[in-house]
Design a protein around this motif. Structure first.
Motif, PDB file in Angstrom:
ATOM      1  N   PRO A   1      -9.122  -1.559  -0.257  1.00 30.49           N
ATOM      2  CA  PRO A   1      -8.825  -2.456  -1.377  1.00 30.49           C
ATOM      3  C   PRO A   1      -9.752  -3.679  -1.337  1.00 30.49           C
ATOM      4  O   PRO A   1      -9.873  -4.353  -0.310  1.00 30.49           O
ATOM      5  CB  PRO A   1      -7.365  -2.851  -1.133  1.00 30.49           C
ATOM      6  CG  PRO A   1      -6.806  -1.742  -0.288  1.00 30.49           C
ATOM      7  CD  PRO A   1      -7.947  -1.323   0.592  1.00 30.49           C
ATOM      8  N   MET A   2     -10.389  -3.958  -2.452  1.00 29.12           N
ATOM      9  CA  MET A   2     -11.359  -5.054  -2.500  1.00 29.12           C
ATOM     10  C   MET A   2     -10.742  -6.422  -2.223  1.00 29.12           C
ATOM     11  O   MET A   2     -11.367  -7.264  -1.568  1.00 29.12           O
ATOM     12  CB  MET A   2     -12.063  -5.060  -3.854  1.00 29.12           C
ATOM     13  CG  MET A   2     -13.392  -5.776  -3.833  1.00 29.12           C
ATOM     14  SD  MET A   2     -14.519  -4.964  -2.678  1.00 29.12           S
ATOM     15  CE  MET A   2     -15.882  -6.114  -2.740  1.00 29.12           C
TER      16      MET A   2
ATOM     17  N   LEU B   1       0.037  -1.262  -4.255  1.00 30.26           N
ATOM     18  CA  LEU B   1       1.350  -0.939  -3.689  1.00 30.26           C
ATOM     19  C   LEU B   1       2.489  -1.366  -4.601  1.00 30.26           C
ATOM     20  O   LEU B   1       3.553  -0.737  -4.614  1.00 30.26           O
ATOM     21  CB  LEU B   1       1.492  -1.603  -2.315  1.00 30.26           C
ATOM     22  CG  LEU B   1       0.528  -1.119  -1.225  1.00 30.26           C
ATOM     23  CD1 LEU B   1       0.727  -1.920   0.053  1.00 30.26           C
ATOM     24  CD2 LEU B   1       0.715   0.371  -0.977  1.00 30.26           C
ATOM     25  N   ASP B   2       2.265  -2.452  -5.368  1.00 30.22           N
ATOM     26  CA  ASP B   2       3.333  -2.949  -6.245  1.00 30.22           C
ATOM     27  C   ASP B   2       3.306  -2.309  -7.633  1.00 30.22           C
ATOM     28  O   ASP B   2       4.043  -2.721  -8.528  1.00 30.22           O
ATOM     29  CB  ASP B   2       3.234  -4.472  -6.377  1.00 30.22           C
ATOM     30  CG  ASP B   2       1.928  -4.924  -7.013  1.00 30.22           C
ATOM     31  OD1 ASP B   2       1.105  -4.055  -7.375  1.00 30.22           O
ATOM     32  OD2 ASP B   2       1.726  -6.146  -7.145  1.00 30.22           O
ATOM     33  N   GLY B   3       2.441  -1.304  -7.818  1.00 31.40           N
ATOM     34  CA  GLY B   3       2.375  -0.620  -9.096  1.00 31.40           C
ATOM     35  C   GLY B   3       1.342  -1.175 -10.060  1.00 31.40           C
ATOM     36  O   GLY B   3       1.061  -0.556 -11.099  1.00 31.40           O
ATOM     37  N   SER B   4       0.783  -2.339  -9.734  1.00 32.61           N
ATOM     38  CA  SER B   4      -0.269  -2.903 -10.580  1.00 32.61           C
ATOM     39  C   SER B   4      -1.609  -2.218 -10.255  1.00 32.61           C
ATOM     40  O   SER B   4      -1.657  -1.289  -9.442  1.00 32.61           O
ATOM     41  CB  SER B   4      -0.371  -4.414 -10.348  1.00 32.61           C
ATOM     42  OG  SER B   4      -0.771  -4.677  -9.006  1.00 32.61           O
ATOM     43  N   GLN B   5      -2.660  -2.673 -10.874  1.00 36.11           N
ATOM     44  CA  GLN B   5      -3.993  -2.133 -10.613  1.00 36.11           C
ATOM     45  C   GLN B   5      -4.821  -3.156  -9.832  1.00 36.11           C
ATOM     46  O   GLN B   5      -4.739  -4.361 -10.096  1.00 36.11           O
ATOM     47  CB  GLN B   5      -4.698  -1.807 -11.934  1.00 36.11           C
ATOM     48  CG  GLN B   5      -4.035  -0.691 -12.731  1.00 36.11           C
ATOM     49  CD  GLN B   5      -4.359   0.683 -12.179  1.00 36.11           C
ATOM     50  OE1 GLN B   5      -5.505   1.039 -11.978  1.00 36.11           O
ATOM     51  NE2 GLN B   5      -3.308   1.466 -11.929  1.00 36.11           N
ATOM     52  N   TRP B   6      -5.589  -2.657  -8.874  1.00 38.01           N
ATOM     53  CA  TRP B   6      -6.509  -3.544  -8.174  1.00 38.01           C
ATOM     54  C   TRP B   6      -7.803  -2.792  -7.874  1.00 38.01           C
ATOM     55  O   TRP B   6      -7.819  -1.563  -7.869  1.00 38.01           O
ATOM     56  CB  TRP B   6      -5.890  -4.152  -6.920  1.00 38.01           C
ATOM     57  CG  TRP B   6      -5.502  -3.207  -5.797  1.00 38.01           C
ATOM     58  CD1 TRP B   6      -5.611  -1.849  -5.768  1.00 38.01           C
ATOM     59  CD2 TRP B   6      -4.948  -3.590  -4.535  1.00 38.01           C
ATOM     60  NE1 TRP B   6      -5.148  -1.345  -4.585  1.00 38.01           N
ATOM     61  CE2 TRP B   6      -4.747  -2.397  -3.790  1.00 38.01           C
ATOM     62  CE3 TRP B   6      -4.627  -4.804  -3.946  1.00 38.01           C
ATOM     63  CZ2 TRP B   6      -4.219  -2.397  -2.500  1.00 38.01           C
ATOM     64  CZ3 TRP B   6      -4.099  -4.796  -2.660  1.00 38.01           C
ATOM     65  CH2 TRP B   6      -3.899  -3.621  -1.955  1.00 38.01           C
ATOM     66  N   PRO B   7      -8.912  -3.539  -7.685  1.00 38.70           N
ATOM     67  CA  PRO B   7     -10.189  -2.879  -7.406  1.00 38.70           C
ATOM     68  C   PRO B   7     -10.224  -2.342  -5.976  1.00 38.70           C
ATOM     69  O   PRO B   7      -9.800  -3.025  -5.029  1.00 38.70           O
ATOM     70  CB  PRO B   7     -11.216  -3.988  -7.610  1.00 38.70           C
ATOM     71  CG  PRO B   7     -10.469  -5.254  -7.378  1.00 38.70           C
ATOM     72  CD  PRO B   7      -9.057  -5.004  -7.820  1.00 38.70           C
ATOM     73  N   VAL B   8     -10.713  -1.137  -5.830  1.00 36.39           N
ATOM     74  CA  VAL B   8     -10.802  -0.481  -4.532  1.00 36.39           C
ATOM     75  C   VAL B   8     -12.238  -0.023  -4.302  1.00 36.39           C
ATOM     76  O   VAL B   8     -12.859   0.582  -5.184  1.00 36.39           O
ATOM     77  CB  VAL B   8      -9.846   0.725  -4.452  1.00 36.39           C
ATOM     78  CG1 VAL B   8     -10.066   1.528  -3.179  1.00 36.39           C
ATOM     79  CG2 VAL B   8      -8.397   0.247  -4.528  1.00 36.39           C
ATOM     80  N   ALA B   9     -12.768  -0.315  -3.123  1.00 40.33           N
ATOM     81  CA  ALA B   9     -14.089   0.170  -2.729  1.00 40.33           C
ATOM     82  C   ALA B   9     -13.926   1.523  -2.049  1.00 40.33           C
ATOM     83  O   ALA B   9     -12.949   1.751  -1.331  1.00 40.33           O
ATOM     84  CB  ALA B   9     -14.753  -0.823  -1.777  1.00 40.33           C
TER      85      ALA B   9
END
Length: 393
Positions: A208-209, A159-167
């Motif tokens: 989101p993981m 949501l903040d524009g960064s990258q995160w791992p998503v299942a």
């Protein structure tokens, strides 16, 4: 047998015991074919043994961690690759049960549904607003060839524009299978590569993981179940401890099966069971396995108790749990190695289970979650007053 009737834990254990001879008889050919035997998979499905963590409203058992561990130990004692794959599918069902309830309706519409899992985020995704477009591949996907769905992991915009791992939950028919599986251990697991090319995944089938790791699940109907309100990593670890215990039990049983009539070559001991060195070796191995079971069932009991009470896990408890996991894996590997060494040269024949057990426990111990040194370091950080160096707690 995998219908909606409630099945007791004792009955499930009996079904696993009844299938052990079939599983054992197919172990060598499964290893040679690098995938589980179809007849074994069908028999386990019919017995309801893929439904240990399927929600009860879909005809599942919602087995406790203790019962699940014992059942998986029985399967794994017959063949570790079969036990490992069953454990993976059990964990896959648990993960699927954290997704929105209407998504679960689709997934669990398949009887004895098998969901394989890849937790490393080795893919990338772009956001379309209503979903993700995923490109990438996943390695070591155990049971992929016999699975209906896969939980994939991808890096995606947060949501903040960064990258995160998503299942994400994806039908196997949407994925590409690349069979590169040719290994010394766990050969029958068929842990092939899978890949996605411009694959669209609806938003509803993503989680989101970081939220999953913090027990912020999307299911409402499973929220009150003790089985589905536990942390992911301790839950996953509980699914694998039975595999280790089963391998240890199998090695000890195999040693005793071949002991009568065996001599100690190039010594005066015509009967191995009369040699003091044998007494030392088998006693040490048996005690290591006894210690391993203590850690295993302590982990399972803690998971069950805290799930039933709805108690949160502290960071220190999670780190300690990983330490216990590392120790039990180390103990089983040491015990198997000692029993294999004491089994003599004939035990290295490809038809002898002992050499396969030895290779399988080595493969098991090299898994990132199971690796003793990795787990000891993590627990040691807690003992030294430091925080974790991983989010996988």
């Amino acid at each position: 047998m995998s219908g909606n009737a409630i099945v007791s834990a004792d009955e499930l254990r009996k079904r696993a015991e009844d299938l052990a001879p079939l599983i054992r008889s197919k172990a060598l050919s499964a290893e040679q074919n690098r995938t589980l035997d179809d007849e074994v998979v069908e028999a386990l499905a019919e017995a309801g043994l893929f439904d240990l963590r399927r929600p009860q409203r879909y005809g599942g058992h919602e087995s406790s961690a203790l019962d699940m561990g014992e059942i998986l130990a029985t399967i794994s004692a017959a063949d570790a690759s079969t036990g490992w794959s069953t454990s993976v599918w059990t964990i896959g069902a648990w993960l699927a049960a954290t997704f929105p309830d209407h998504v679960q309706d689709e997934v669990f519409a398949t009887p004895a549904v098998r969901i394989c899992v890849a937790l490393s985020p080795t893919a990338v995704a772009t956001d379309t607003g209503d979903g993700l477009i995923v490109n990438g591949q996943w390695h070591f996907v155990s049971g992929a060839r016999h699975s209906h769905w896969q939980v994939i992991m991808t890096m995606a915009p947060a949501l903040d524009g960064s990258q995160w791992p998503v299942a994400a939950l994806v039908p196997m028919s949407d994925l590409i299978v690349d069979d590169d599986w040719d290994t010394s251990g766990f050969a029958a697991t068929g842990s092939v590569n899978t890949a996605a090319k411009d694959l669209y995944v609806p938003r509803e089938r993503t989680l989101p993981m970081p939220l999953v790791l913090q027990e912020q699940f999307a299911s409402e109907l499973n929220a009150s179940s003790p089985v589905f309100r536990t942390p992911m990593i301790p839950t996953g670890a509980a699914g694998f401890i039975g595999v280790a215990i089963g391998m240890g039990r199998a090695a000890l049983a195999e040693f005793h099966r071949n002991l009568p009539g065996r001599a100690v070559a190039f010594t005066d001991y015509g009967v191995q069971s009369e040699a003091p060195v044998t007494h030392f070796e088998v006693a040490e191995a048996a005690l290591k396995l006894e210690e391993a079971e203590y850690y295993a069932w302590r982990m399972a009991t803690l998971l069950d108790e805290k799930g039933a009470a709805g108690e949160a896990w502290t960071v220190q408890e999670r780190m300690h749990n990983r330490g216990r996991l590392g120790r039990l894996v180390q103990l089983v590997e040491e015990a198997v190695d000692k029993l294999a060494t004491a089994s003599g040269g004939s035990s290295i024949k490809s038809t002898m289970p002992m050499q396969r057990i030895r290779r399988d426990i080595q493969a098991f111990s090299l898994h990132g979650l199971m690796h003793p040194s990795t787990n000891f370091e993590l627990y040691g950080r807690a003992l030294c007053g430091l925080g974790p160096n991983t989010g996988y707690l």
